[in-house]
Design a protein around this motif. Sequence first.
Motif, PDB file in Angstrom:
ATOM      1  N   THR A   1      -5.695  -0.199  -2.756  1.00 15.49           N
ATOM      2  CA  THR A   1      -4.651   0.735  -3.202  1.00 15.49           C
ATOM      3  C   THR A   1      -4.972   2.208  -3.003  1.00 15.49           C
ATOM      4  O   THR A   1      -4.077   3.045  -3.118  1.00 15.49           O
ATOM      5  CB  THR A   1      -4.358   0.531  -4.700  1.00 15.49           C
ATOM      6  OG1 THR A   1      -5.491   0.967  -5.475  1.00 15.49           O
ATOM      7  CG2 THR A   1      -4.049  -0.928  -5.012  1.00 15.49           C
ATOM      8  N   GLY A   2      -6.237   2.540  -2.755  1.00 14.21           N
ATOM      9  CA  GLY A   2      -6.608   3.950  -2.666  1.00 14.21           C
ATOM     10  C   GLY A   2      -6.724   4.609  -4.029  1.00 14.21           C
ATOM     11  O   GLY A   2      -6.828   5.835  -4.116  1.00 14.21           O
TER      12      GLY A   2
ATOM     13  N   GLU B   1      -9.818  -0.044  -5.185  1.00  8.49           N
ATOM     14  CA  GLU B   1      -9.765   1.153  -4.353  1.00  8.49           C
ATOM     15  C   GLU B   1      -9.481   0.794  -2.889  1.00  8.49           C
ATOM     16  O   GLU B   1      -8.700   1.483  -2.222  1.00  8.49           O
ATOM     17  CB  GLU B   1     -11.062   1.948  -4.459  1.00  8.49           C
ATOM     18  CG  GLU B   1     -11.012   3.229  -3.650  1.00  8.49           C
ATOM     19  CD  GLU B   1     -12.228   4.127  -3.835  1.00  8.49           C
ATOM     20  OE1 GLU B   1     -12.330   5.139  -3.104  1.00  8.49           O
ATOM     21  OE2 GLU B   1     -13.077   3.826  -4.697  1.00  8.49           O
ATOM     22  N   GLU B   2     -10.108  -0.261  -2.393  1.00  8.77           N
ATOM     23  CA  GLU B   2      -9.873  -0.674  -1.010  1.00  8.77           C
ATOM     24  C   GLU B   2      -8.414  -1.062  -0.793  1.00  8.77           C
ATOM     25  O   GLU B   2      -7.823  -0.767   0.244  1.00  8.77           O
ATOM     26  CB  GLU B   2     -10.793  -1.845  -0.655  1.00  8.77           C
ATOM     27  CG  GLU B   2     -12.257  -1.468  -0.544  1.00  8.77           C
ATOM     28  CD  GLU B   2     -13.164  -2.673  -0.340  1.00  8.77           C
ATOM     29  OE1 GLU B   2     -12.635  -3.817  -0.377  1.00  8.77           O
ATOM     30  OE2 GLU B   2     -14.385  -2.489  -0.161  1.00  8.77           O
TER      31      GLU B   2
ATOM     32  N   LYS C   1       0.817  -1.214   0.000  1.00  9.76           N
ATOM     33  CA  LYS C   1       0.000   0.000   0.000  1.00  9.76           C
ATOM     34  C   LYS C   1       0.839   1.248   0.000  1.00  9.76           C
ATOM     35  O   LYS C   1       0.424   2.284  -0.489  1.00  9.76           O
ATOM     36  CB  LYS C   1      -0.945   0.003   1.190  1.00  9.76           C
ATOM     37  CG  LYS C   1      -2.055  -1.035   1.064  1.00  9.76           C
ATOM     38  CD  LYS C   1      -3.280  -0.578   1.764  1.00  9.76           C
ATOM     39  CE  LYS C   1      -4.442  -1.538   1.502  1.00  9.76           C
ATOM     40  NZ  LYS C   1      -5.672  -1.094   2.075  1.00  9.76           N
TER      41      LYS C   1
ATOM     42  N   GLN D   1       0.033   7.128  -4.828  1.00  9.55           N
ATOM     43  CA  GLN D   1      -0.473   6.875  -3.478  1.00  9.55           C
ATOM     44  C   GLN D   1       0.014   7.910  -2.467  1.00  9.55           C
ATOM     45  O   GLN D   1      -0.678   8.218  -1.497  1.00  9.55           O
ATOM     46  CB  GLN D   1      -0.043   5.469  -3.022  1.00  9.55           C
ATOM     47  CG  GLN D   1      -0.776   4.347  -3.721  1.00  9.55           C
ATOM     48  CD  GLN D   1      -0.216   2.987  -3.338  1.00  9.55           C
ATOM     49  OE1 GLN D   1       0.972   2.829  -3.082  1.00  9.55           O
ATOM     50  NE2 GLN D   1      -1.076   1.980  -3.302  1.00  9.55           N
TER      51      GLN D   1
ATOM     52  N   SER E   1      -5.942   8.809  -7.728  1.00 11.39           N
ATOM     53  CA  SER E   1      -5.986   8.522  -6.297  1.00 11.39           C
ATOM     54  C   SER E   1      -7.263   9.109  -5.701  1.00 11.39           C
ATOM     55  O   SER E   1      -7.734  10.169  -6.110  1.00 11.39           O
ATOM     56  CB  SER E   1      -4.764   9.113  -5.584  1.00 11.39           C
ATOM     57  OG  SER E   1      -4.854  10.525  -5.485  1.00 11.39           O
ATOM     58  N   ARG E   2      -7.832   8.406  -4.751  1.00  6.97           N
ATOM     59  CA  ARG E   2      -9.048   8.880  -4.086  1.00  6.97           C
ATOM     60  C   ARG E   2      -8.806  10.236  -3.436  1.00  6.97           C
ATOM     61  O   ARG E   2      -9.675  11.119  -3.477  1.00  6.97           O
ATOM     62  CB  ARG E   2      -9.500   7.851  -3.050  1.00  6.97           C
ATOM     63  CG  ARG E   2     -10.573   8.336  -2.089  1.00  6.97           C
ATOM     64  CD  ARG E   2     -11.806   8.882  -2.797  1.00  6.97           C
ATOM     65  NE  ARG E   2     -12.563   7.845  -3.468  1.00  6.97           N
ATOM     66  CZ  ARG E   2     -13.667   8.090  -4.177  1.00  6.97           C
ATOM     67  NH1 ARG E   2     -14.104   9.341  -4.337  1.00  6.97           N
ATOM     68  NH2 ARG E   2     -14.301   7.101  -4.783  1.00  6.97           N
ATOM     69  N   GLU E   3      -7.630  10.415  -2.864  1.00  2.57           N
ATOM     70  CA  GLU E   3      -7.306  11.684  -2.215  1.00  2.57           C
ATOM     71  C   GLU E   3      -7.349  12.835  -3.215  1.00  2.57           C
ATOM     72  O   GLU E   3      -7.899  13.898  -2.924  1.00  2.57           O
ATOM     73  CB  GLU E   3      -5.928  11.600  -1.568  1.00  2.57           C
ATOM     74  CG  GLU E   3      -5.519  12.846  -0.795  1.00  2.57           C
ATOM     75  CD  GLU E   3      -4.183  12.699  -0.098  1.00  2.57           C
ATOM     76  OE1 GLU E   3      -3.699  13.695   0.469  1.00  2.57           O
ATOM     77  OE2 GLU E   3      -3.628  11.581  -0.103  1.00  2.57           O
TER      78      GLU E   3
END
Length: 377
Positions: free
Chosen positions: A178-179, A175-176, A5, A122, A284-286
């Motif tokens: 690796t984000g 997504e869970e 991760k 990430q 990336s989710r962020e």
Amino acid sequence: MKMKKVISLVLSAAMAASLCGCLGGSNAATTAAESSAAGSAAVAGEETTAAAAAETKEHSADAVGLKLSTTIKELELTTVPNGMGVQAMADYLDEQDGGVYLDMYLDGVLGSSTDELLGGAQTGAFDMVALSFGNWGDYTDGFAALSIPYLFTSSEQVYAYIDGPEGDAMKQQVEEDTGMVVLAFLDVGFRNITNSRGPIKTPDDVKGLKLRTQNDRYQIAALEALGATCSVISFSELYSSLQQGLVDAQENPIINTYTNKFYEVQDYMTLTRHAYTCTILAISRESLDKLTPEQQQLVLDAGKVAQDTAREKLVEVEDDYLEKLGKEMEIYDPTQEELEAFQKVAMTSWDIIEQDMGSEKFNEIVNAAQEIADSLK
């Protein structure tokens, strides 16, 4: 499988420092650096500078530039389906003028290994990546279905799987783990075997072949079941490895075989179509969450445009490239009966895959794929 991760903090910090942060406003969209010889560290820094300076369109000072890092080359934005998909996304965002644009760093100038690309996204060195699904295996099993040899035998089957609930489950797991939010599956096509030894018409013709493969344990298991001796060699070193005789065969989609001129060091191709290949375009989710809701939807819509474009372009260019390859090498297209012989032998590796994956998940994937195949008959 243990998921990576977070990668080297030293590497990520260096990337972040060199980019001076992501999701920043800029007056110019970044395009590609000039393509260089693979592995040339001496010009990598110059290419990065060139990429940051090139302009395609003026943007307002408060526009958000999403930094995309990939090994796709500038030329490939107009010549291969996955590259055309990326360019279509960039064009769509510019046309919508929603205050967000694609800031592209191509040809691996910000990193070429999986650790550099996913690790950079990430940890915030950049926002997006475009990376072949086979390279995600150390981080997530989300794309495992796509690695099962001969699970799919047509593009229509693959698309129905990706576009349905199975595809949604893939994205959720990725997504869970690796984000990263998957925006598109950019089509590259089915993989085929080429070699310099002789024509391959039956599974027996594969035996003893020194074959370069991806670092994909499921595809390796299938090719070894066919009798090949597999070697994992980086794509950038593949041409020279074939030229020097370190391996005498490789397997890639028609697109890659033509654009990378493998026909110069390979005399034979057999359309085994043993595995599907695509490039995963992800953010990336962020980074996505930093955008306004309207901009987030715009990015998701742009991903759909990229995916649709890649599929359309594959149909346009694959037959053309196959025809051109036919003038350079001997191509064998197996009959349905002959192809089923390849499938029967390669699918003996499914026992290994089931053991690795677990029977419940494996059967769930296979049953879903079979239902799709039956519905398309």
